[in-house]
Scaffold this motif. Sequence first.
Motif, short mmCIF file in Angstrom:
data_model
loop_
_atom_site.label_atom_id
_atom_site.label_comp_id
_atom_site.label_asym_id
_atom_site.label_seq_id
_atom_site.Cartn_x
_atom_site.Cartn_y
_atom_site.Cartn_z
N GLY A 130 -90.70 -112.10 -31.50
CA GLY A 130 -91.95 -112.80 -31.30
C GLY A 130 -93.10 -112.08 -31.97
O GLY A 130 -92.93 -111.38 -32.97
N PHE A 131 -94.29 -112.20 -31.40
CA PHE A 131 -95.43 -111.45 -31.93
C PHE A 131 -96.35 -111.07 -30.79
O PHE A 131 -96.43 -111.76 -29.77
N TRP A 132 -97.05 -109.95 -30.97
CA TRP A 132 -97.93 -109.44 -29.92
C TRP A 132 -99.40 -109.58 -30.28
O TRP A 132 -100.27 -109.48 -29.39
N ASP A 163 -86.81 -115.99 -33.58
CA ASP A 163 -87.39 -116.20 -34.90
C ASP A 163 -88.83 -116.71 -34.81
O ASP A 163 -89.40 -117.15 -35.81
N THR A 164 -89.43 -116.64 -33.62
CA THR A 164 -90.78 -117.16 -33.46
C THR A 164 -91.76 -116.44 -34.38
O THR A 164 -92.60 -117.08 -35.03
N GLN A 168 -93.93 -118.19 -37.27
CA GLN A 168 -95.39 -118.19 -37.21
C GLN A 168 -96.00 -117.58 -38.47
O GLN A 168 -96.97 -118.09 -39.03
N LEU A 169 -95.41 -116.49 -38.93
CA LEU A 169 -95.90 -115.88 -40.17
C LEU A 169 -95.74 -116.82 -41.35
O LEU A 169 -96.64 -116.93 -42.20
N ASP A 187 -91.95 -105.46 -26.89
CA ASP A 187 -92.35 -106.39 -25.83
C ASP A 187 -91.46 -106.11 -24.62
O ASP A 187 -90.24 -106.05 -24.73
N VAL A 188 -92.06 -105.92 -23.46
CA VAL A 188 -91.29 -105.59 -22.26
C VAL A 188 -90.64 -106.85 -21.72
O VAL A 188 -91.26 -107.65 -21.01
N ASP A 189 -89.37 -107.03 -22.06
CA ASP A 189 -88.58 -108.15 -21.54
C ASP A 189 -87.52 -107.69 -20.55
O ASP A 189 -87.15 -108.43 -19.65
#
Length: 223
Positions: A130-132, A163-164, A168-169, A187-189
């Motif tokens: 994802g992205f932060w 692949d989000t 997005q990029l 990312d804390v998952d």
Amino acid sequence: MTTIVVIAKECLPGRVKTRLHPPLSLEQAAELAAASLDDTLGALAALPATRRILAFDGVNAPLAAAGYEILPQVEGTLDLRLAAVFDACEGPTLLVGMDTPQITSALLEPVFTDWTDDVDAWFGFANDGGFWALALNDPAAAQIRGAQIRGDLIRGVPMSRDDTGALQLKRLTDAGLRVNLLPTLTDVDSIDDAHRVAGIAPTGGFAAALAAMMAPSTKDGRR
């Protein structure tokens, strides 16, 4: 003239970080999420933003968000909620999530010091795909093709997939934006992610909260 937006949920048991249960209880997972949000807000406090917004899904905003404008999140999928944030803001806008408590002001300083005429956006990948972070300039300055408003650069991008970030990029670059990348963060998952982030930022509230939760219990149930 840059706006910082933090997108966050109210940290209630069963609503946040449920994938940390087990080994954590739902109450502990919520407490850890709250520590993550507090650390995030603390890191952003040193940045010279002209406007600060908490895009919030909940009722009771955290005390660490004092001084932030509270913008209720719109209904719908995450892409719609993110898009609405950018539609509501003018000028350069930086959006940050609440799930990467290892962020520091130094990581984001380039958004405030190196946003030159040849940079239209900043983008930070998360390790889960994802992205932060996402920062966008004004549509006119970015010369966005086919997007009347900045939210159009996000609407329709599938979220919460591995692949989000890549999608997005691609949406940004396909629109003609010149994008600078920020460092990739964790990312804390999962609980393993939590321990990894605590090791990266051992002096933060997140690390302290996790350490207290992981401390062995005594026979009478106390830690």
